[in-house]
Enzyme design. Structure first.
Site: not given
Ligand code: GLN
Length: 192
Positions: A47, A49, A78, A105, A139-140, A175, A177
């Site tokens: 998500g 953080s 993540c 990050r 994802i990021r 991920h 999940e």
């Molecule tokens: N970029 C988000 C963060 O820094 C983490 C991305 C994710 O959980 N998919 O919290």
């Protein structure tokens, strides 16, 4: 059946609940501190953080979560991995220090903000779960820049650790999940 909490303040907690159910555990969606008593382990989902930290403080869950992690297994994916690290930068922020790792990050940069790839996990991972490559959705994602004493790398992407175990805890920067392969969740359930 093992009861596994999924921190459900923000992020993709529902997908983790479904993945835990597929791996043979009963998911419990955690939103209040009293619920920690009823679970054998906890997943901190992906998500954002910074938002998750804010909500943890707002809802008075921060110390209950830290205390839980001192005794029971926690699996962070993540954003969850960022919250569990000892050291966080880009930018720096508070964390639970459950895993002795340093993370940067959003470190894969814009071009690969999000991507699906196939990893060749370490032989130990394959031995403890089942043989075969591992599909990974990023994802990021953060990059794990350092794994200190006692941390065991179970998979890498482009040379950097992406699945790391330390004692009873586990983190993934991807991920698991979001794919049909249940091996990473199954590995976590083995720790309970
Ligand atoms: N970029 C988000 C963060 O820094 C983490 C991305 C994710 O959980 N998919 O919290």
């Amino acid at each position: 059946m093992k009861r596994v909490g999924v921190l459900s303040l923000q992020g993709d907690f529902a997908a983790h609940g479904a993945a835990l159910a597929r791996a043979g555990a009963e998911p419990v969606y955690i939103r209040e501190r009293e619920q920690f008593r009823a679970i054998d382990g906890l997943v901190i989902p992906g998500g954002e953080s910074t938002t998750m930290l804010k909500l943890l403080h707002q809802d008075g869950l921060m110390d209950a979560l830290a205390e839980f992690g001192r005794h029971k297994p926690v699996f962070g994916t993540c954003a969850g991995a960022i919250l569990m690290a000892t050291e966080v930068w880009n930018p720096a922020q508070e964390s639970l220090a459950l895993m002795d790792i340093a993370v940067e990050r959003n470190a894969y940069g814009r071009q690969i903000d999000s991507r699906v790839t196939v990893l060749d996990p370490e032989p130990e991972f394959q031995r403890r779960t089942a043989p075969g490559e591992l599909e990974a959705v990023f994802i990021r994602a953060p990059v794990i820049r350092r794994v200190n004493g006692g941390g065991k790398v179970l998979a890498r992407y482009r040379g950097d650790p992406v699945l790391v175990e330390q004692g009873r805890h586990l983190v993934a920067t991807f991920h698991p999940e979001l794919t049909a392969d249940s091996r990473v969740h199954a590995l976590f359930l083995e720790k309970l």
